[in-house]
Scaffold this motif. Structure first.
Motif, PDB file in Angstrom:
ATOM      1  N   THR A 189      -6.015   7.925   7.723  1.00  0.00           N
ATOM      2  CA  THR A 189      -5.259   7.819   6.454  1.00  0.00           C
ATOM      3  C   THR A 189      -5.976   7.084   5.318  1.00  0.00           C
ATOM      4  OG1 THR A 189      -3.648   7.647   8.212  1.00  0.00           O
ATOM      5  CG2 THR A 189      -2.723   7.276   5.817  1.00  0.00           C
TER       6      THR A 189
ATOM      7  N   TRP B  94       0.942  -1.225   0.059  1.00  0.00           N
ATOM      8  CA  TRP B  94      -0.111   0.059  -0.028  1.00  0.00           C
ATOM      9  C   TRP B  94       0.756   1.249   0.036  1.00  0.00           C
ATOM     10  CZ3 TRP B  94      -5.120  -1.000  -0.333  1.00  0.00           C
ATOM     11  CH2 TRP B  94      -5.532  -2.510   0.012  1.00  0.00           C
ATOM     12  N   VAL B  95       0.425   2.348  -0.755  1.00  0.00           N
ATOM     13  CA  VAL B  95       0.995   3.575  -0.506  1.00  0.00           C
ATOM     14  C   VAL B  95       0.121   4.694   0.257  1.00  0.00           C
ATOM     15  CG1 VAL B  95       2.752   3.383  -2.618  1.00  0.00           C
ATOM     16  CG2 VAL B  95       0.431   4.106  -2.850  1.00  0.00           C
ATOM     17  N   VAL B  96       0.439   5.580   0.861  1.00  0.00           N
ATOM     18  CA  VAL B  96      -0.225   6.671   1.420  1.00  0.00           C
ATOM     19  C   VAL B  96      -0.548   7.485   0.532  1.00  0.00           C
ATOM     20  CG1 VAL B  96      -0.350   8.388   3.205  1.00  0.00           C
ATOM     21  CG2 VAL B  96       0.874   6.116   3.800  1.00  0.00           C
ATOM     22  N   ASP B  97      -1.792   7.821   0.550  1.00  0.00           N
ATOM     23  CA  ASP B  97      -2.418   8.823  -0.363  1.00  0.00           C
ATOM     24  C   ASP B  97      -2.582  10.115   0.007  1.00  0.00           C
ATOM     25  OD1 ASP B  97      -3.538   8.605  -3.556  1.00  0.00           O
ATOM     26  OD2 ASP B  97      -5.080   9.789  -2.123  1.00  0.00           O
TER      27      ASP B  97
ATOM     28  N   ILE C 180      -5.149   5.052   2.176  1.00  0.00           N
ATOM     29  CA  ILE C 180      -4.071   4.218   1.482  1.00  0.00           C
ATOM     30  C   ILE C 180      -4.639   3.671   0.167  1.00  0.00           C
ATOM     31  CG2 ILE C 180      -2.625   3.627   3.512  1.00  0.00           C
ATOM     32  CD1 ILE C 180      -3.789   0.969   3.589  1.00  0.00           C
ATOM     33  N   ARG C 181      -3.654   3.565  -0.744  1.00  0.00           N
ATOM     34  CA  ARG C 181      -4.068   2.931  -2.044  1.00  0.00           C
ATOM     35  C   ARG C 181      -3.138   1.782  -2.410  1.00  0.00           C
ATOM     36  NH1 ARG C 181      -1.451   3.706  -6.785  1.00  0.00           N
ATOM     37  NH2 ARG C 181      -0.306   5.530  -5.863  1.00  0.00           N
TER      38      ARG C 181
ATOM     39  N   LYS D 240      -3.613  12.059   4.125  1.00  0.00           N
ATOM     40  CA  LYS D 240      -3.588  11.937   5.636  1.00  0.00           C
ATOM     41  C   LYS D 240      -4.291  13.048   6.364  1.00  0.00           C
ATOM     42  CE  LYS D 240       0.317   9.401   8.216  1.00  0.00           C
ATOM     43  NZ  LYS D 240      -0.335   9.032   8.871  1.00  0.00           N
TER      44      LYS D 240
ATOM     45  N   TYR E  86      -8.768   2.378  -2.662  1.00  0.00           N
ATOM     46  CA  TYR E  86      -8.394   3.279  -1.568  1.00  0.00           C
ATOM     47  C   TYR E  86      -9.310   2.649  -0.361  1.00  0.00           C
ATOM     48  CZ  TYR E  86      -7.013   6.472  -5.243  1.00  0.00           C
ATOM     49  OH  TYR E  86      -6.311   6.934  -6.402  1.00  0.00           O
TER      50      TYR E  86
ATOM     51  N   LYS F  71      -0.783  -0.774  -4.119  1.00  0.00           N
ATOM     52  CA  LYS F  71       0.188  -0.203  -4.846  1.00  0.00           C
ATOM     53  C   LYS F  71       0.051  -0.694  -6.385  1.00  0.00           C
ATOM     54  CE  LYS F  71       5.070   0.224  -4.352  1.00  0.00           C
ATOM     55  NZ  LYS F  71       6.365  -0.162  -3.498  1.00  0.00           N
TER      56      LYS F  71
END
Ligand code: ADP
Length: 471
Positions: free
Chosen positions: A72, A54-57, A74-75, A59, A86, A77
């Motif tokens: 938060t 996952w990547v943080v999209d 997250i998406r 916050k 998401y 990856k």
């Protein structure tokens, strides 16, 4: 076109029923048709979460009444589902094992919706459509149009899809402070029968309302758990679009949950092998026609009549049919279905719980699928059954009426009955036991069903046309 789907479920991330299947498939097929579809849902503690990167999209923080919370988004990856996924992480509120069933579900899903709308408000561009699913996302159209913080989102078109009109997300007025400050003149939009009713608010505020079959749409005008008059008033923006099924997942030729695959040509032998596996595993007599039920053990599905109907059918057919149940739900229904196993060893068994892999084996190995539902907005089980050559035995209601043709009609392949009663169900099981003796007729019905195209490819354009009509 860019579409954002907001939902509490999405298969294979988290699924409790048909909503999950639909939100896992519709966006994928919208992307395949050349659009950009995204899904945003709560971050529960699921296997999918731990097995993917996952990547943080995004916050930020927000307020839920007096409670201040951080969240938060997250998406996933690798885009492994075929669309951007998401998840909204709110510590202590959403990150739990189950999807629903907590005392604070109202707070959980209201906070989820606030986080999603805040996130949308932070985008530099605007999506074309925000598509909300069921009551857990039903406050979004109201918030986007009438909460002061989100006024700049008010021109984005919203669609609200009702997968199940029984649950409406009712809130007391004492909980109204959970919703971000809104224009007081618009308070009436939240209200129905003296309470805050998120589903009613969505019906009033979204540009288009859809349900998951044409027949269910018509039923809602006279039976909608209190919302009948509202549906009648908003008739002009309501329509029914039948769900599709994900033919990549639900394909007896490639199903990853099956050991023995089959095609239309090999359906008879293929089903027999799966039946053998199922019957050996659950101690059922393979020589008898196998009737199964898969689903939530609740009143809507008429699960409460199953135990009596099965006992009675066993008696009337002299034990000439076998039965298997997969489901969970009301404790009393679970108990009565478990008890039955002690009385009818070798011809009846039940697995109480949720088991995705087992459900696939059952669709593949069973001869008949029972769906005596009192309410069935679309019903996916009968469509999966048909794809796997299993004859659906259904009550004529909602989507079941739209997808199953009785074997007494020209080119028919199913069994239909009118009442969610023990008598009607037992009689229909009797019809199944009789037709099972006619091998040629069984094979013909199986092949007819398997040729039917209930895929999303065939349905997705209807949603696109609907979106285009409101952009
Ligand atoms: P609903 O959404 O009203 O529960 P649907 O027919 O639309 O009913 O969808 C039910 C979905 O949930 C199907 O994919 C079905 O196979 C699955 N399902 C329901 N109960 C179980 C269970 N106990 N184990 C595995 N899958 C289940």
């Amino acid at each position: 076109m860019e579409i954002v789907h907001i939902s509490a479920e999405c298969y294979p991330v988290a699924k409790a029923g048909g909503l999950g299947d639909v939100v896992g498939a519709l966006p994928k097929y919208q992307c395949l048709a050349g659009h950009t579809a995204k899904v945003v849902m709560p971050m529960y503690r699921t296997k999918f979460l731990y097995n993917h990167e996952w990547v943080v999209d995004f916050k930020a923080n927000a307020n839920l009444g007096d409670w201040f919370f951080e969240y938060t988004i997250i998406r996933e990856k690798k885009n492994s589902l075929g669309f951007d996924l998401y998840l909204v992480d709110i510590n202590g509120l959403l990150d739990r094992e189950k999807i629903y069933g907590y005392d604070d579900d109202t707070e959980r899903f209201t906070a989820f919706q606030i986080a999603v709308v805040n996130w949308l408000a932070s985008w530099e561009h605007r999506p074309d459509i925000v598509h909300c699913h069921d009551h857990q996302a039903a406050l979004v159209p109201f918030m986007m149009k009438h909460c002061f913080n989100y006024r700049h989102l008010s021109r984005i078109s919203t669609v609200f899809t009702i997968h199940n009109g029984q649950y409406q997300g009712w809130m007391n007025w004492s909980q109204s402070n959970l919703i971000p400050a809104w224009d007081e003149w618009k308070t009436g939009l939240l209200e129905w029968n003296g309470r805050i009713n998120p589903m009613a608010a969505a019906i009033k505020c979204a540009e288009k309302i859809t349900t998951v079959s044409q027949s269910y749409m018509e039923e809602l005008f006279w039976d909608a758990n209190g919302l009948e008059a509202l549906f009648e008033y908003e008739r002009g923006k309501c329509s029914g679009i039948l769900n599709g099924i994900d033919n990549e997942i639900w394909n007896p030729e490639t199903d990853t949950y099956l050991q023995s695959h089959f095609t239309i040509k090999t359906v008879t032998e293929g089903k027999q092998k799966n039946k053998e596996l199922l019957c050996t595993q659950f101690n059922l007599d393979i020589s008898k026609p196998l009737f199964v039920f898969i689903g939530r053990l609740v009143g809507e599905k008429a699960a409460d009549i199953l135990a009596d109907a099965i006992s009675s059918a066993i008696y009337h057919t002299n034990g000439e049919a076998a039965f298997f149940i997969l489901g969970s739900g009301q404790t009393d229904v679970e108990w009565s279905l478990q008890q039955l196993a002690h009385h009818h060893k070798g011809i009846y068994n039940a697995y109480i719980g949720y088991n995705e892999a087992l459900s696939h084996l059952i669709y593949a190995g069973a001869d008949f699928l029972l769906m005596p539902s009192r309410v069935e907005p679309c019903g996916l089980n009968q469509m999966y059954a048909m794809r796997y050559g299993t004859v659906p035995v259904v009550r004529s209601t909602g989507g079941l009426k739209d997808t199953v043709v009785d074997m007494g009609d020209p080119d028919g392949y199913g069994i239909r009955f009118n009442h969610a009663s023990v008598d009607d169900l037992v009689y229909s099981i009797g019809r199944g036991v009789s037709v099972y003796q006619d091998k040629a007729q069984m094979e013909k019905m199986r092949k007819t069903m398997m040729r039917i195209d209930n895929s999303w490819e065939a349905t997705v354009q209807k949603y696109i046309n609907l979106y285009q009509s409101i952009i």
